[in-house]
Write a protein that holds these residues in place. Sequence first.
Motif, mmCIF file in Angstrom:
data_model
loop_
_atom_site.group_PDB
_atom_site.id
_atom_site.type_symbol
_atom_site.label_atom_id
_atom_site.label_comp_id
_atom_site.label_asym_id
_atom_site.label_seq_id
_atom_site.Cartn_x
_atom_site.Cartn_y
_atom_site.Cartn_z
ATOM 1 N N ARG A 220 104.355 33.829 -20.202
ATOM 2 C CA ARG A 220 103.804 34.221 -19.174
ATOM 3 C C ARG A 220 105.387 33.547 -18.023
ATOM 4 O O ARG A 220 105.472 35.215 -17.293
ATOM 5 N N GLU A 221 105.938 32.835 -17.884
ATOM 6 C CA GLU A 221 107.142 32.908 -17.650
ATOM 7 C C GLU A 221 108.037 34.135 -17.526
ATOM 8 O O GLU A 221 108.152 34.326 -16.175
ATOM 9 N N HIS B 40 108.740 40.895 -13.411
ATOM 10 C CA HIS B 40 107.524 41.320 -12.477
ATOM 11 C C HIS B 40 108.428 40.887 -10.985
ATOM 12 O O HIS B 40 108.011 41.903 -10.226
ATOM 13 N N TYR B 41 108.872 39.774 -11.151
ATOM 14 C CA TYR B 41 109.876 39.700 -10.074
ATOM 15 C C TYR B 41 110.940 40.888 -9.838
ATOM 16 O O TYR B 41 110.945 41.206 -8.642
ATOM 17 N N ARG B 42 111.514 40.735 -10.366
ATOM 18 C CA ARG B 42 113.047 42.006 -10.184
ATOM 19 C C ARG B 42 112.240 43.708 -10.528
ATOM 20 O O ARG B 42 112.265 44.101 -9.530
ATOM 21 N N ILE B 43 110.832 43.764 -10.810
ATOM 22 C CA ILE B 43 110.072 45.341 -10.553
ATOM 23 C C ILE B 43 110.142 45.441 -9.155
ATOM 24 O O ILE B 43 110.360 46.398 -8.332
ATOM 25 N N LYS C 196 95.402 46.878 -17.275
ATOM 26 C CA LYS C 196 95.558 46.708 -15.602
ATOM 27 C C LYS C 196 95.465 45.325 -14.950
ATOM 28 O O LYS C 196 95.900 45.381 -14.611
ATOM 29 N N GLU C 197 94.152 44.976 -15.527
ATOM 30 C CA GLU C 197 93.530 43.735 -15.230
ATOM 31 C C GLU C 197 94.596 42.864 -15.460
ATOM 32 O O GLU C 197 94.631 41.912 -14.157
ATOM 33 N N ILE C 198 94.911 42.212 -16.600
ATOM 34 C CA ILE C 198 95.516 41.006 -16.537
ATOM 35 C C ILE C 198 96.835 41.789 -16.133
ATOM 36 O O ILE C 198 97.567 40.774 -15.647
ATOM 37 N N ILE C 199 97.727 42.784 -15.917
ATOM 38 C CA ILE C 199 99.094 42.669 -15.253
ATOM 39 C C ILE C 199 98.351 42.396 -13.505
ATOM 40 O O ILE C 199 99.094 41.985 -12.533
ATOM 41 N N ILE C 200 97.016 42.902 -13.555
ATOM 42 C CA ILE C 200 96.830 42.786 -11.242
ATOM 43 C C ILE C 200 96.730 41.355 -11.256
ATOM 44 O O ILE C 200 96.972 40.467 -10.481
ATOM 45 N N ILE D 235 101.743 35.936 -8.657
ATOM 46 C CA ILE D 235 102.838 36.008 -8.413
ATOM 47 C C ILE D 235 103.302 35.961 -7.147
ATOM 48 O O ILE D 235 103.557 35.156 -5.646
ATOM 49 N N LYS D 236 102.144 36.391 -6.388
ATOM 50 C CA LYS D 236 101.452 36.530 -4.800
ATOM 51 C C LYS D 236 102.065 35.611 -3.960
ATOM 52 O O LYS D 236 101.747 35.147 -3.267
ATOM 53 N N SER D 237 100.536 35.036 -4.872
ATOM 54 C CA SER D 237 100.012 33.464 -4.062
ATOM 55 C C SER D 237 101.081 32.442 -4.331
ATOM 56 O O SER D 237 101.154 31.127 -3.910
ATOM 57 N N GLU D 238 101.990 32.426 -5.554
ATOM 58 C CA GLU D 238 103.200 31.110 -5.539
ATOM 59 C C GLU D 238 104.011 31.573 -3.919
ATOM 60 O O GLU D 238 104.336 30.579 -3.985
#
Length: 153
Positions: free
Chosen positions: A92-93, A99-102, A124-128, A134-137
């Motif tokens: 996950r990390e 995804h941070y880099r994207i 799609k659900e897993i990635i969302i 990431i947004k909440s962190e």
Amino acid sequence: MDIKLELKKVYTNRLLQSQKEISEFEEALSNLIGLGDKSLITELCMGFDDDTEQYEIMFGLVHGIEHLYKENIEDGLYLIALAVPRIIDRAREWMEVLHYRILNHEQVRRIYGSVISKLDIKTKEIIINLLRDIKSEDPDMFGNPVDEVLKAV
């Protein structure tokens, strides 16, 4: 070169617990990235593991994957997205790092929203959910980029 054998070496040595594992991992990764074949991206993602002991060396895998998709971003992002459900539980990390880099690259994140919209419901659900985490962190840094990607989904 036996591509399956090289992919197996990346996977088998992913914890990077000894100098031998580090050498095997780096050599196999170099051989595979040197092929310039983006179709290897999904299988290369299997080399990520949150229990790795050598963060800096594992980052070579991140850079290698990015190198493979730079010529065809959409296809590369699709291949990364396909890997996420298969490895999210043990890496996950590293999926967050990718995804941070994207998210930090405007052109890439614009394409990623379109890519996610074409995925099956489960993927799609897993990635969302990953993007929402990431947004909440870090809402200040990633709130708008995540919203931009999700708006396209």
